[in-house]
Design a protein around this motif. Structure first.
Motif, PDB file in Angstrom:
ATOM      1  N   VAL A  31       0.853  -1.186   0.000  1.00 43.27           N
ATOM      2  CA  VAL A  31       0.000   0.000   0.000  1.00 43.27           C
ATOM      3  C   VAL A  31       0.886   1.232   0.000  1.00 43.27           C
ATOM      4  CG1 VAL A  31      -1.883  -1.129   1.238  1.00 43.27           C
ATOM      5  CG2 VAL A  31      -0.151   0.105   2.531  1.00 43.27           C
ATOM      6  N   VAL A  32       0.388   2.301  -0.582  1.00 38.56           N
ATOM      7  CA  VAL A  32       1.071   3.586  -0.433  1.00 38.56           C
ATOM      8  C   VAL A  32       0.068   4.655  -0.036  1.00 38.56           C
ATOM      9  CG1 VAL A  32       3.000   3.166  -2.025  1.00 38.56           C
ATOM     10  CG2 VAL A  32       0.923   4.253  -2.868  1.00 38.56           C
ATOM     11  N   GLY A  33       0.563   5.606   0.763  1.00 43.58           N
ATOM     12  CA  GLY A  33      -0.214   6.794   1.087  1.00 43.58           C
ATOM     13  C   GLY A  33       0.296   7.894   0.170  1.00 43.58           C
ATOM     14  N   GLY A  34       1.235   8.683   0.678  1.00 44.33           N
ATOM     15  CA  GLY A  34       1.840   9.726  -0.156  1.00 44.33           C
ATOM     16  C   GLY A  34       2.866   9.168  -1.138  1.00 44.33           C
ATOM     17  N   GLU A  37       8.081   7.698   0.677  1.00 44.46           N
ATOM     18  CA  GLU A  37       9.140   6.805   1.155  1.00 44.46           C
ATOM     19  C   GLU A  37       9.183   5.543   0.297  1.00 44.46           C
ATOM     20  OE1 GLU A  37      10.926   3.580   3.345  1.00 44.46           O
ATOM     21  OE2 GLU A  37       8.772   3.727   3.384  1.00 44.46           O
ATOM     22  N   TYR A  38       8.021   5.032  -0.044  1.00 43.08           N
ATOM     23  CA  TYR A  38       7.996   3.756  -0.776  1.00 43.08           C
ATOM     24  C   TYR A  38       8.638   3.907  -2.157  1.00 43.08           C
ATOM     25  CZ  TYR A  38       6.580  -0.843  -2.197  1.00 43.08           C
ATOM     26  OH  TYR A  38       6.627  -2.141  -2.616  1.00 43.08           O
ATOM     27  N   LEU A  55      -3.800   4.163  -1.479  1.00 42.12           N
ATOM     28  CA  LEU A  55      -4.834   4.497  -0.482  1.00 42.12           C
ATOM     29  C   LEU A  55      -5.331   5.927  -0.624  1.00 42.12           C
ATOM     30  CD1 LEU A  55      -3.223   2.900   2.728  1.00 42.12           C
ATOM     31  CD2 LEU A  55      -4.810   1.843   1.117  1.00 42.12           C
ATOM     32  N   LEU A  79       1.766  15.013   7.193  1.00 40.17           N
ATOM     33  CA  LEU A  79       2.578  15.535   8.303  1.00 40.17           C
ATOM     34  C   LEU A  79       2.394  17.041   8.409  1.00 40.17           C
ATOM     35  CD1 LEU A  79       5.840  13.476   7.681  1.00 40.17           C
ATOM     36  CD2 LEU A  79       4.167  13.127   9.498  1.00 40.17           C
ATOM     37  N   GLU A 101       9.443  18.397  12.482  1.00 43.34           N
ATOM     38  CA  GLU A 101      10.874  18.029  12.459  1.00 43.34           C
ATOM     39  C   GLU A 101      11.161  16.946  11.423  1.00 43.34           C
ATOM     40  OE1 GLU A 101      13.569  18.885  14.240  1.00 43.34           O
ATOM     41  OE2 GLU A 101      12.708  20.206  15.764  1.00 43.34           O
ATOM     42  N   ALA A 110       3.393  15.736   1.268  1.00 46.64           N
ATOM     43  CA  ALA A 110       2.902  14.504   0.611  1.00 46.64           C
ATOM     44  C   ALA A 110       2.797  13.349   1.594  1.00 46.64           C
ATOM     45  CB  ALA A 110       3.847  14.119  -0.528  1.00 46.64           C
ATOM     46  N   THR A 112       2.196  10.921   4.696  1.00 46.72           N
ATOM     47  CA  THR A 112       1.080  10.783   5.642  1.00 46.72           C
ATOM     48  C   THR A 112       1.569  10.323   7.012  1.00 46.72           C
ATOM     49  OG1 THR A 112       0.714   8.475   5.029  1.00 46.72           O
ATOM     50  CG2 THR A 112      -0.469  10.144   3.731  1.00 46.72           C
ATOM     51  N   ASN A 116       4.430   7.621   7.815  1.00 48.54           N
ATOM     52  CA  ASN A 116       5.560   7.948   8.680  1.00 48.54           C
ATOM     53  C   ASN A 116       5.791   6.852   9.710  1.00 48.54           C
ATOM     54  OD1 ASN A 116       6.571   9.300  11.407  1.00 48.54           O
ATOM     55  ND2 ASN A 116       7.419  10.453   9.684  1.00 48.54           N
ATOM     56  N   PRO A 164      13.094   5.059  12.178  1.00 49.04           N
ATOM     57  CA  PRO A 164      13.383   6.405  11.667  1.00 49.04           C
ATOM     58  C   PRO A 164      12.321   7.483  11.936  1.00 49.04           C
ATOM     59  CG  PRO A 164      12.630   4.977   9.882  1.00 49.04           C
ATOM     60  CD  PRO A 164      12.591   4.159  11.132  1.00 49.04           C
ATOM     61  N   SER A 165      11.203   7.107  12.544  1.00 39.86           N
ATOM     62  CA  SER A 165      10.088   8.065  12.639  1.00 39.86           C
ATOM     63  C   SER A 165      10.278   9.099  13.748  1.00 39.86           C
ATOM     64  CB  SER A 165       8.793   7.304  12.889  1.00 39.86           C
ATOM     65  OG  SER A 165       7.761   8.178  13.277  1.00 39.86           O
ATOM     66  N   ILE A 213      -4.047  -2.657   7.123  1.00 43.61           N
ATOM     67  CA  ILE A 213      -3.873  -1.237   6.801  1.00 43.61           C
ATOM     68  C   ILE A 213      -4.097  -0.407   8.058  1.00 43.61           C
ATOM     69  CG2 ILE A 213      -4.890   0.697   5.517  1.00 43.61           C
ATOM     70  CD1 ILE A 213      -5.760  -1.242   3.432  1.00 43.61           C
TER      71      ILE A 213
HETATM   72  C1  FAD Z   1      14.525  12.213   2.016  1.00 47.97           C
HETATM   73  C2  FAD Z   1      13.648  11.781   3.148  1.00 47.97           C
HETATM   74  C3  FAD Z   1      13.888  12.274   4.425  1.00 47.97           C
HETATM   75  C4  FAD Z   1      13.092  11.892   5.481  1.00 47.97           C
HETATM   76  N1  FAD Z   1      13.346  12.369   6.743  1.00 47.97           N
HETATM   77  C5  FAD Z   1      12.537  11.996   7.775  1.00 47.97           C
HETATM   78  C6  FAD Z   1      12.749  12.480   9.093  1.00 47.97           C
HETATM   79  O1  FAD Z   1      13.674  13.250   9.371  1.00 47.97           O
HETATM   80  N2  FAD Z   1      11.910  12.070  10.071  1.00 47.97           N
HETATM   81  C7  FAD Z   1      10.858  11.232   9.829  1.00 47.97           C
HETATM   82  O2  FAD Z   1      10.112  10.905  10.740  1.00 47.97           O
HETATM   83  N3  FAD Z   1      10.638  10.764   8.597  1.00 47.97           N
HETATM   84  C8  FAD Z   1      11.450  11.130   7.575  1.00 47.97           C
HETATM   85  N4  FAD Z   1      11.209  10.656   6.330  1.00 47.97           N
HETATM   86  C9  FAD Z   1      10.112   9.749   6.128  1.00 47.97           C
HETATM   87  C10 FAD Z   1       8.841  10.505   5.797  1.00 47.97           C
HETATM   88  O3  FAD Z   1       8.273  11.019   6.945  1.00 47.97           O
HETATM   89  C11 FAD Z   1       7.971   9.512   5.102  1.00 47.97           C
HETATM   90  O4  FAD Z   1       8.489   9.413   3.768  1.00 47.97           O
HETATM   91  C12 FAD Z   1       6.527   9.851   5.012  1.00 47.97           C
HETATM   92  O5  FAD Z   1       5.923  10.217   6.217  1.00 47.97           O
HETATM   93  C13 FAD Z   1       5.849   8.603   4.501  1.00 47.97           C
HETATM   94  O6  FAD Z   1       4.502   8.886   4.264  1.00 47.97           O
HETATM   95  P1  FAD Z   1       3.872   8.412   2.887  1.00 47.97           P
HETATM   96  O7  FAD Z   1       2.419   8.570   3.051  1.00 47.97           O
HETATM   97  O8  FAD Z   1       4.495   9.114   1.735  1.00 47.97           O
HETATM   98  O9  FAD Z   1       4.288   6.902   2.936  1.00 47.97           O
HETATM   99  P2  FAD Z   1       4.478   5.903   1.727  1.00 47.97           P
HETATM  100  O10 FAD Z   1       5.764   6.175   1.030  1.00 47.97           O
HETATM  101  O11 FAD Z   1       3.238   5.867   0.918  1.00 47.97           O
HETATM  102  O12 FAD Z   1       4.590   4.546   2.546  1.00 47.97           O
HETATM  103  C14 FAD Z   1       5.652   4.331   3.446  1.00 47.97           C
HETATM  104  C15 FAD Z   1       5.515   2.933   4.023  1.00 47.97           C
HETATM  105  O13 FAD Z   1       4.368   2.884   4.838  1.00 47.97           O
HETATM  106  C16 FAD Z   1       3.436   1.927   4.348  1.00 47.97           C
HETATM  107  N5  FAD Z   1       2.123   2.528   4.488  1.00 47.97           N
HETATM  108  C17 FAD Z   1       1.726   3.756   4.073  1.00 47.97           C
HETATM  109  N6  FAD Z   1       0.470   4.013   4.485  1.00 47.97           N
HETATM  110  C18 FAD Z   1       0.059   2.917   5.137  1.00 47.97           C
HETATM  111  C19 FAD Z   1      -1.151   2.574   5.797  1.00 47.97           C
HETATM  112  N7  FAD Z   1      -2.188   3.395   5.870  1.00 47.97           N
HETATM  113  N8  FAD Z   1      -1.234   1.369   6.375  1.00 47.97           N
HETATM  114  C20 FAD Z   1      -0.192   0.503   6.329  1.00 47.97           C
HETATM  115  N9  FAD Z   1       0.978   0.781   5.741  1.00 47.97           N
HETATM  116  C21 FAD Z   1       1.107   1.986   5.157  1.00 47.97           C
HETATM  117  C22 FAD Z   1       3.840   1.667   2.912  1.00 47.97           C
HETATM  118  O14 FAD Z   1       3.501   0.364   2.487  1.00 47.97           O
HETATM  119  C23 FAD Z   1       5.333   1.869   2.977  1.00 47.97           C
HETATM  120  O15 FAD Z   1       5.967   0.704   3.449  1.00 47.97           O
HETATM  121  C24 FAD Z   1      12.009  11.018   5.251  1.00 47.97           C
HETATM  122  C25 FAD Z   1      11.747  10.543   3.972  1.00 47.97           C
HETATM  123  C26 FAD Z   1      12.561  10.901   2.929  1.00 47.97           C
HETATM  124  C27 FAD Z   1      12.266  10.358   1.557  1.00 47.97           C
END
Ligand code: FAD
Length: 327
Positions: A31-34, A37-38, A55, A79, A101, A110, A112, A116, A164-165, A213
């Motif tokens: 699954v992906v939110g924003g 990271e994935y 999602l 966030l 932070e 982007a 979520t 995170n 890392p969160s 999820i």
């Molecule tokens: C360059 C960079 C720097 C960063 N620095 C920091 C930092 O300093 N501190 C910090 O806390 N974070 C940091 N992050 C992480 C960032 O906070 C996350 O990328 C972001 O919050 C992920 O949210 P997303 O919705 O984009 O997740 P996605 O990329 O969509 O998903 C991330 C992971 O979570 C899973 N997932 C997503 N949503 C759900 C759900 N609803 N249920 C179950 N699984 C789910 C996905 O399968 C995947 O494994 C960094 C990321 C990057 C790329």
């Protein structure tokens, strides 16, 4: 990049059903939110999905609702939205600060809250396509003999990643709960129980099954007389993960601590709560000496590797500062 199919789902039920079907067919689905990271994992070929279940197309999963019991935060809340929410800033400023932070403004717009909490480790061996490390199904954790300056000093082994969160320690300090939807229905559990140590599972950071999820985070209203802090040490002022962070919530009354929660980030494979330090603080008036002693207790079990001894003093200092600020 390997070919994959994106599926825009319209409901949690549809997402869970699809994930179950893909798991049954032995297909690799995520699954992906924003996607912030994935997609990084896909780019470096650490993630090679057959299907992505998007999602973001589910209506009604992006909200922050407040009532007498506290806040309910939808999984798709970004966030940036958490950081900027007026009610959260007013009642739980340090949670807003922890969200602020994390990462960079673009990623916070982007990324979520659920993403995170579910993000994978930012260990350089894990994210290297040329290292099949323990967390990716290999035999060893390369950090043990390699460059381990950012790795775990507590709770590690056989894998030494750090969680890392930035949100996770703050939410655990707040005694937040997480709501999970899966094939057996919905369940709500303490966030603290969501994360798993490498001794339980060296390949996963949390308890989610292949068709589970995260749908909501629940944060209880702050107790009367409580103060929370989140302090993060990082190498660069631009976006950077915590090398050490600490979240504290201290409830005081009549000049003494009634209750305390102390949670370390960046030092362990999970947000690391230290009940012994919390117990020490109960009933005490916090002064420099008490804060210092609590910090010593919090890092008592630290077992650093060759490059990360520095994290111990850093963590002690952050714990001490956060506790002194709580008075
Ligand atoms: C360059 C960079 C720097 C960063 N620095 C920091 C930092 O300093 N501190 C910090 O806390 N974070 C940091 N992050 C992480 C960032 O906070 C996350 O990328 C972001 O919050 C992920 O949210 P997303 O919705 O984009 O997740 P996605 O990329 O969509 O998903 C991330 C992971 O979570 C899973 N997932 C997503 N949503 C759900 C759900 N609803 N249920 C179950 N699984 C789910 C996905 O399968 C995947 O494994 C960094 C990321 C990057 C790329």
């Amino acid at each position: 990049m390997k070919t994959f199919e994106n599926v825009d789902v319209k409901s949690v039920k549809e997402a869970v059903g699809l994930l179950q079907k893909f798991a049954g067919e032995k297909k690799n689905a995520a699954v992906v939110g924003g996607g912030s990271e994935y997609l990084q994992l896909m780019k470096v070929r650490v993630a090679t999905p057959d299907y992505i279940v998007n999602l973001k197309t589910i209506p009604g999963l992006n909200y922050i609702k407040e009532d007498a019991g506290g806040f309910r935060i939808g999984a798709l809340t970004t966030l940036a939205e958490l950081e900027e929410h007026k009610g959260v800033q007013e009642k739980l400023l340090f949670l807003s600060q922890a969200a602020g932070e994390a990462a960079s403004p673009q990623i916070r717009n982007a990324g979520t809250v659920a993403g995170n909490l579910c993000q994978r480790p930012f260990c350089w061996y894990f994210r290297s396509a040329s290292h099949v490390c323990l967390r990716k199904g290999g035999e060893i954790c390369y950090s043990v003999a390699g460059d381990n300056r950012y790795h775990a000093i507590i709770g590690g082994g056989p894998s030494y990643i750090v969680h890392p969160s930035d949100l996770a320690p703050a939410l655990v300090a707040l005694d937040a709960k997480i709501k999970i939807a899966g094939p057996a229905g919905e369940k709500t559990i303490p966030l603290e129980k969501f994360f798993v140590t490498p001794q339980v599972n060296a390949r996963r950071e949390n308890i989610l099954g292949p068709a589970d999820i995260v749908t909501e985070i629940q944060v209880p209203a702050p107790k009367t007389g409580s103060k929370g802090f989140y302090y993060k040490a990082r190498e660069r002022q631009a976006w950077d993960h915590a090398i050490v962070s600490v979240a504290t919530v201290v409830q005081s009354g009549s000049g003494a601590v009634r209750d305390a929660r102390v949670v370390l980030g960046g030092v362990a494979p999970i947000p690391w709560r230290v009940p012994k330090a919390e117990e020490f603080l109960r009933g005490k008036a916090i002064d420099d000496a008490a804060a210092q002693k609590a910090a010593e207790i919090a890092l008592d079990g630290a077992r650093p590797m060759k490059d990360n001894v520095y994290k111990i003093d850093l963590a002690k200092n952050l714990v001490r500062q956060a506790l002194v600020a709580s008075v």
